[in-house]
Write an enzyme that holds these catalytic residues in place. Structure first.
Site, short mmCIF file in Angstrom:
data_model
loop_
_atom_site.label_atom_id
_atom_site.label_comp_id
_atom_site.label_asym_id
_atom_site.label_seq_id
_atom_site.Cartn_x
_atom_site.Cartn_y
_atom_site.Cartn_z
N HIS A 139 0.68 -1.22 -0.13
CA HIS A 139 0.06 -0.05 0.18
C HIS A 139 0.81 1.29 -0.05
O HIS A 139 0.63 2.25 -0.74
CB HIS A 139 -1.03 0.05 1.45
CG HIS A 139 -1.68 1.46 1.60
ND1 HIS A 139 -2.61 1.91 0.73
CD2 HIS A 139 -1.14 2.40 2.28
CE1 HIS A 139 -2.79 2.97 0.97
NE2 HIS A 139 -1.99 3.67 1.97
N HIS A 144 1.66 5.17 -2.77
CA HIS A 144 1.77 6.54 -2.29
C HIS A 144 3.13 7.02 -3.09
O HIS A 144 3.20 8.21 -3.59
CB HIS A 144 1.91 6.60 -0.98
CG HIS A 144 0.81 6.50 -0.09
ND1 HIS A 144 -0.02 7.83 -0.01
CD2 HIS A 144 0.11 5.77 0.67
CE1 HIS A 144 -0.99 7.42 0.71
NE2 HIS A 144 -0.99 6.27 1.21
N GLU A 185 -5.55 9.56 -0.25
CA GLU A 185 -5.95 8.17 -0.40
C GLU A 185 -7.06 7.94 -1.49
O GLU A 185 -7.10 6.78 -2.08
CB GLU A 185 -6.72 7.86 1.13
CG GLU A 185 -5.58 7.85 2.43
CD GLU A 185 -4.49 6.92 1.97
OE1 GLU A 185 -4.52 5.92 1.16
OE2 GLU A 185 -3.43 6.95 2.95
N SER A 204 -3.87 0.95 -4.79
CA SER A 204 -3.34 0.00 -4.24
C SER A 204 -4.36 -1.46 -3.79
O SER A 204 -4.08 -2.46 -3.58
CB SER A 204 -2.46 0.12 -2.82
OG SER A 204 -3.50 0.70 -2.00
FE LIG Z 1 -2.19 5.28 2.64
#
Ligand SMILES: [Fe+2]
Length: 297
Positions: A139, A144, A185, A204
């Site tokens: 993730h 990110h 996010e 993700s």
């Molecule tokens: Fe995150």
């Protein structure tokens, strides 16, 4: 503890403190321990990387793909944070630091304010590819880090760190966290070909990436700061609403926003539920709501 199989892996990340004991260093960083990853752990990364890269074609925004291409992130092994940081630092001044899991809010914000992205150093097990109790290296790095190669996103997340420290003192963290949630996010952005993903929680997630862009169920609404800061989000399932930027450059203005007067306004007035659609919204897609309705029975 495991969640039902259909609960996507987006719980908790973005903020919140872990309940494990603090590690030795006050900033909660640990060594990544790259040489300790087992072949089985690298294999989990490979499985996740390959299926997600394939899936994201036509779903992830161009800047996500560009960022990924420039980084030493590939299928064969879990990325080494040092190698990753070297490239990232040259591009936007960011580094990736290893942490054992979620960290306390003030530690998290302090890292961001100093252009350090805290990433879990562990990886989920092969038997739980789509469930995560806490954000792991897949993730945090796959989701990110590509966007941290984008100069505007890089500035925005640093500003969020600075703003987070301030909001904490003012007791307005709940409202500010919604901005992170619905951008970093779970954000979508308009491209000439259609809506695309830039949020890491979606990028993700094997299940939510398609849902966010293609499902008729969720609402997709133009991003408006105060509206977002008044809107609760779901941590236990797909989002009922995605807020959409016209361009990632819009984050520049957001990074420069003085939140103090906003916090004052937000102290009164309505709070919205994730599924609400307001008369003042610029609705890009009015969702059928089918998915969440069926979950509620
Ligand atoms: Fe995150």
């Amino acid at each position: 503890m495991n969640a039902p199989a259909n609960v996507p892996a987006n719980t908790k990340h973005g903020l919140a403190a872990g309940d494990q004991a603090a590690p030795e260093r006050p900033d909660w960083t640990i060594d990544q321990g790259w040489s300790s990853y087992t072949p089985a752990q690298h294999a989990v990364w490979k499985t996740l990387f390959e299926r997600q890269t394939k899936l994201l074609q036509g779903l992830a925004c161009d800047d996500f793909v560009k960022g990924m291409d420039k980084l030493p992130i590939a299928a064969d092994q879990i990325p080494n944070f040092e190698a990753l940081s070297e490239v990232l630092y040259k591009a936007t001044g960011w580094q990736v630091v290893a942490v054992p899991g979620l960290v306390p809010d003030d530690v998290f914000f302090d890292h961001l304010a100093n252009r350090r992205f805290p990433s879990g150093n562990f990886i989920r097990g092969a038997h739980e590819l789509d469930y995560l109790e806490e954000p792991d290296v897949f993730h945090d790095v796959f989701g990110h880090v590509p966007m941290l190669m984008h100069p505007v996103m890089a500035d925005f997340i640093q500003a969020y760190g600075v703003g987070g420290l301030r909001a904490q003192k003012l007791g307005r963290l709940k409202e500010l966290a919604r901005v992170y949630w619905y951008t970093v996010e779970f954000g979508l952005v308009r491209q000439s070909e259609g809506l695309r993903i830039y949020g890491a929680g979606i990028a993700s997630s094997f299940t939510e990436s398609r849902f966010s862009v293609q499902s008729p169920s969720p609402n997709r609404i133009a991003f408006e700061l105060e509206r977002v800061m008044r809107t609760n989000y779901r941590i236990d399932d797909f989002q009922e609403v995605y807020f959409v930027l016209d361009s990632l450059d819009d984050l520049l203005a957001l990074a420069a926003t003085d939140f103090a007067p906003l916090y004052e306004r937000l102290a009164t007035g309505p709070n919205y539920q994730p599924g609400d659609v307001l008369g003042t919204d610029v609705v890009l897609h009015q969702g059928s709501g089918e998915y969440h309705r069926s979950k509620r029975g």
